[in-house]
Motif scaffolding. Structure first.
Motif, PDB file in Angstrom:
ATOM      1  N   LEU A 255       2.734 -14.842  -0.331  1.00 42.16           N
ATOM      2  CA  LEU A 255       2.215 -13.523  -0.685  1.00 42.16           C
ATOM      3  C   LEU A 255       3.368 -12.525  -0.655  1.00 42.16           C
ATOM      4  O   LEU A 255       4.005 -12.318   0.382  1.00 42.16           O
ATOM      5  CB  LEU A 255       1.119 -13.119   0.299  1.00 42.16           C
ATOM      6  CG  LEU A 255       0.294 -11.874  -0.011  1.00 42.16           C
ATOM      7  CD1 LEU A 255      -0.248 -11.906  -1.432  1.00 42.16           C
ATOM      8  CD2 LEU A 255      -0.850 -11.753   0.981  1.00 42.16           C
ATOM      9  N   VAL A 256       3.650 -11.918  -1.816  1.00 43.38           N
ATOM     10  CA  VAL A 256       4.831 -11.074  -2.014  1.00 43.38           C
ATOM     11  C   VAL A 256       4.390  -9.650  -2.340  1.00 43.38           C
ATOM     12  O   VAL A 256       3.399  -9.446  -3.045  1.00 43.38           O
ATOM     13  CB  VAL A 256       5.680 -11.619  -3.185  1.00 43.38           C
ATOM     14  CG1 VAL A 256       6.964 -10.824  -3.351  1.00 43.38           C
ATOM     15  CG2 VAL A 256       5.984 -13.093  -2.997  1.00 43.38           C
ATOM     16  N   THR A 257       5.138  -8.670  -1.860  1.00 46.32           N
ATOM     17  CA  THR A 257       4.837  -7.289  -2.237  1.00 46.32           C
ATOM     18  C   THR A 257       5.398  -6.979  -3.614  1.00 46.32           C
ATOM     19  O   THR A 257       6.389  -7.561  -4.059  1.00 46.32           O
ATOM     20  CB  THR A 257       5.461  -6.269  -1.270  1.00 46.32           C
ATOM     21  OG1 THR A 257       6.886  -6.246  -1.457  1.00 46.32           O
ATOM     22  CG2 THR A 257       5.135  -6.575   0.170  1.00 46.32           C
ATOM     23  N   ASP A 258       4.780  -6.023  -4.281  1.00 46.40           N
ATOM     24  CA  ASP A 258       5.451  -5.347  -5.384  1.00 46.40           C
ATOM     25  C   ASP A 258       6.617  -4.576  -4.764  1.00 46.40           C
ATOM     26  O   ASP A 258       6.745  -4.503  -3.535  1.00 46.40           O
ATOM     27  CB  ASP A 258       4.464  -4.408  -6.081  1.00 46.40           C
ATOM     28  CG  ASP A 258       4.857  -4.108  -7.528  1.00 46.40           C
ATOM     29  OD1 ASP A 258       5.986  -4.432  -7.927  1.00 46.40           O
ATOM     30  OD2 ASP A 258       4.020  -3.540  -8.251  1.00 46.40           O
ATOM     31  N   GLY A 259       7.492  -4.008  -5.570  1.00 46.45           N
ATOM     32  CA  GLY A 259       8.663  -3.320  -5.032  1.00 46.45           C
ATOM     33  C   GLY A 259       8.282  -2.336  -3.935  1.00 46.45           C
ATOM     34  O   GLY A 259       7.550  -1.376  -4.176  1.00 46.45           O
ATOM     35  N   ILE A 260       8.770  -2.573  -2.735  1.00 48.26           N
ATOM     36  CA  ILE A 260       8.308  -1.802  -1.580  1.00 48.26           C
ATOM     37  C   ILE A 260       8.835  -0.376  -1.605  1.00 48.26           C
ATOM     38  O   ILE A 260       8.334   0.489  -0.873  1.00 48.26           O
ATOM     39  CB  ILE A 260       8.689  -2.515  -0.256  1.00 48.26           C
ATOM     40  CG1 ILE A 260       7.770  -2.072   0.904  1.00 48.26           C
ATOM     41  CG2 ILE A 260      10.160  -2.291   0.081  1.00 48.26           C
ATOM     42  CD1 ILE A 260       6.339  -2.509   0.759  1.00 48.26           C
ATOM     43  N   GLU A 261       9.827  -0.081  -2.452  1.00 45.99           N
ATOM     44  CA  GLU A 261      10.337   1.288  -2.524  1.00 45.99           C
ATOM     45  C   GLU A 261       9.545   2.164  -3.487  1.00 45.99           C
ATOM     46  O   GLU A 261       9.869   3.341  -3.681  1.00 45.99           O
ATOM     47  CB  GLU A 261      11.818   1.294  -2.909  1.00 45.99           C
ATOM     48  CG  GLU A 261      12.140   0.800  -4.304  1.00 45.99           C
ATOM     49  CD  GLU A 261      12.554  -0.653  -4.330  1.00 45.99           C
ATOM     50  OE1 GLU A 261      13.653  -0.953  -4.807  1.00 45.99           O
ATOM     51  OE2 GLU A 261      11.759  -1.500  -3.868  1.00 45.99           O
ATOM     52  N   MET A 262       8.490   1.622  -4.088  1.00 45.70           N
ATOM     53  CA  MET A 262       7.702   2.392  -5.045  1.00 45.70           C
ATOM     54  C   MET A 262       6.942   3.520  -4.351  1.00 45.70           C
ATOM     55  O   MET A 262       6.505   3.396  -3.206  1.00 45.70           O
ATOM     56  CB  MET A 262       6.752   1.461  -5.796  1.00 45.70           C
ATOM     57  CG  MET A 262       7.484   0.499  -6.728  1.00 45.70           C
ATOM     58  SD  MET A 262       6.479  -0.882  -7.334  1.00 45.70           S
ATOM     59  CE  MET A 262       5.212  -0.014  -8.265  1.00 45.70           C
ATOM     60  N   GLY A 263       6.782   4.611  -5.080  1.00 42.80           N
ATOM     61  CA  GLY A 263       6.220   5.821  -4.497  1.00 42.80           C
ATOM     62  C   GLY A 263       4.827   5.668  -3.935  1.00 42.80           C
ATOM     63  O   GLY A 263       4.441   6.392  -3.008  1.00 42.80           O
ATOM     64  N   ALA A 264       4.037   4.741  -4.476  1.00 46.63           N
ATOM     65  CA  ALA A 264       2.659   4.576  -4.015  1.00 46.63           C
ATOM     66  C   ALA A 264       2.569   4.298  -2.528  1.00 46.63           C
ATOM     67  O   ALA A 264       1.588   4.676  -1.875  1.00 46.63           O
ATOM     68  CB  ALA A 264       1.985   3.448  -4.796  1.00 46.63           C
ATOM     69  N   VAL A 265       3.584   3.627  -1.967  1.00 50.90           N
ATOM     70  CA  VAL A 265       3.549   3.330  -0.531  1.00 50.90           C
ATOM     71  C   VAL A 265       4.604   4.104   0.259  1.00 50.90           C
ATOM     72  O   VAL A 265       4.375   4.464   1.417  1.00 50.90           O
ATOM     73  CB  VAL A 265       3.698   1.812  -0.269  1.00 50.90           C
ATOM     74  CG1 VAL A 265       2.447   1.072  -0.713  1.00 50.90           C
ATOM     75  CG2 VAL A 265       4.932   1.239  -0.950  1.00 50.90           C
ATOM     76  N   THR A 266       5.756   4.375  -0.353  1.00 54.42           N
ATOM     77  CA  THR A 266       6.809   5.042   0.421  1.00 54.42           C
ATOM     78  C   THR A 266       6.561   6.530   0.601  1.00 54.42           C
ATOM     79  O   THR A 266       7.036   7.120   1.572  1.00 54.42           O
ATOM     80  CB  THR A 266       8.189   4.845  -0.237  1.00 54.42           C
ATOM     81  OG1 THR A 266       8.150   5.365  -1.569  1.00 54.42           O
ATOM     82  CG2 THR A 266       8.563   3.383  -0.266  1.00 54.42           C
TER      83      THR A 266
END
Length: 506
Positions: A255-266
């Motif tokens: 199970l892999v994240t989408d790019g973790i630096e994306m604004g939706a989460v950061t």
């Protein structure tokens, strides 16, 4: 209690990170990190020049660890890394869905997998299993096989079979489905408003089909699905990742994240906080490095994971479990990566698929236009700002391939700022050069861009005989004297449209 410099914890933390890096050769810091337990790396267009160069690059990385996972985001179509500088030689998912030939989809995916395997890639962050049920979706669009759940399900399974038969692991994304959204998660937090029953009927079946096809990995979506978890984005949600995906759907792969630096989460949690919450929530590997590709980012995330274990925010057994899944995946992919790789072979399957995907519509009440065109046209391409999943350097359009087939073809590419701030640009750049000649207007997701539809309306008011080529998601009535739909803006899609206009090709 372990200390903040505990080498065991540091190695565990390194193992679940999937960083990117700058350059076309491996930097020293990356080699050192791999030796210290880094489990994966991710390649971007900036790392790729030629097939031979990228194969040498991945070989040098695996010299530090033969089972290193090498990932890439090679959907083909509009989202390509291997062919970012030339445009993809295969159409994307929407084109394959439009053709709706399962065998063709499997063959195209196998062709992609063969090239990835030759390049030393072991994990491909594709296909998009999202059902693009909202035509205004700003980030999925042509990356989806279509708007129907059954169609997306069968093509997702076929794509996975084709890719994995070539020795490269597929990764179905973006769980639990990013198709019914209107916010780009690179910049904000989308929300899926359907009930659990609606999501189960419309968005989840392609992921179930992916698992039945043996998909080795699933990528999470940075979105909120209140029906499952009203508080946390799916990437961070134990309810969605563990209770739904692991429990109800029985997915046991990576199970892999989408790019973790994306604004939706950061924007809310920071890149380090989002990383800790993702692993705590059930993720096994954290993808990072699209924009944050320095060793300092790896330091930040690794340190955050170690500290979270030490302060009790992240149970150590959860980090051990995540690392174990990475190791298990690496064994599977490592065996296949060490198989004798065939050199990249040129295949025409992508162009065959692109040709089959083109559709020609005619405006109701008008006489059909006879193709091919009789002379060299003037081409006006209306160019939108693309989302970050699409490399900004990737060429697209119809003008260049049409010029190859019809010497004397002229063209102009116009953007929203140019049309907004430049007086008489349509007359000077579009209409006057087309005097006495055929006019071809190329658009890309016109229905999503008001400025584009307004410009198209103005052009057709002056030139109702113009031909329109839509290279995005088709919507609405046919426009122009003839309306060509390519279902994607990849290089071969442009060639296929140009062939129809010029009367060339197979």
């Amino acid at each position: 209690m372990a200390s903040s410099s505990d080498p065991t914890l540091e190695r565990l933390a390194n193992s679940v990170l999937q960083p990117g890096f700058e350059g076309t050769t491996a930097p020293d810091w990356l080699r050192r990190r791999i030796a210290e337990g880094l489990g994966s790396v991710v390649l971007f267009a900036r790392n790729i020049e030629t097939p031979e160069q990228v194969a040498a690059l991945t070989a040098s990385l695996r010299a530090e660890n033969p089972d290193l996972i090498v990932g890439i985001d090679e959907e083909a179509g509009d989202v390509t890394r291997l062919e970012a500088w030339t445009g993809s030689s295969r159409p994307g998912n929407l084109a394959l869905g439009a053709v709706d030939d399962i065998d063709l989809t499997e063959r195209v995916a196998h062709d992609i997998g063969r090239d990835l395997h030759a390049a030393g890639v072991s994990l491909n962050f594709a296909p998009s299993a999202d059902v693009n049920s909202n035509p205004l979706n700003p980030v999925i669009g042509v990356r989806s096989f279509g708007a129907r759940t059954d169609l997306v399900s069968r093509h997702t399974a076929a794509w996975i079979r084709g890719l994995q038969e070539a020795g490269v692991a597929a990764c179905a994304k973006h769980f639990p489905g990013h198709g019914d959204t209107v916010v780009d998660s690179h910049y904000g937090l989308p929300q899926v408003t359907g009930s659990a029953e609606e999501i189960a009927l419309t968005a989840l079946p392609p992921f179930i089909a992916a698992m039945e096809a043996g998909v080795r990995a699933v990528m999470t979506a940075h979105l909120v699905a209140p029906a499952y978890d009203p508080d946390l984005p799916a990437t961070l949600s134990h309810r969605i990742l563990v209770e739904l995906l692991r429990g109800d759907l029985d997915f046991q792969g990576l199970l892999v994240t989408d790019g973790i630096e994306m604004g939706a989460v950061t924007d809310r949690y920071g890149i380090d906080g989002a990383t800790v919450k993702a692993v705590a929530g059930g993720v096994d590997a954290v993808c990072v490095g699209g924009e944050s590709a320095e060793e300092a980012t790896v330091d930040l995330l690794s340190t955050a994971l170690v500290k979270a274990v030490l302060n009790g925010t992240l149970p150590e057994e959860r980090l051990v479990e995540a690392s174990g899944r990475v190791t298990e995946f690496a064994r599977w992919s490592g065996e296949r990566s060490r198989a004798v790789a065939r050199a990249m072979e040129r295949s025409d399957i992508g162009l065959v698929a692109a040709r089959r995907a083109v559709r020609v519509r005619h405006r109701p009440g008008t006489a059909p236009v006879t193709l091919p065109l009789t002379g060299a046209p003037h081409v006006v391409e209306l160019s939108p700002t693309m989302n970050l999943a699409v490399d900004g350097h990737t060429p697209w359009g119809v003008a260049d391939p049409l010029r190859d087939l019809r010497p004397g073809t002229t063209s102009v590419r116009l953007t929203e700022p140019e049309l907004t701030h430049t007086t008489d640009v349509l007359t000077d750049a579009a209409l006057t050069p087309a005097t006495g000649r055929d006019l071809v207007v190329v658009v890309r997701d016109a229905a999503r861009h008001r400025w584009m539809t307004d410009t198209l309306t103005r052009l057709l008011r002056s030139r109702p005989d113009a031909l329109v080529v839509e290279m995005g998601v088709p919507a609405g009535d046919a426009l122009g004297a003839a309306h060509l739909i390519t279902h994607g803006a990849t290089r071969v899609s442009g060639i296929a449209a140009a062939e129809l206009l010029a009367g060339a090709g197979a």
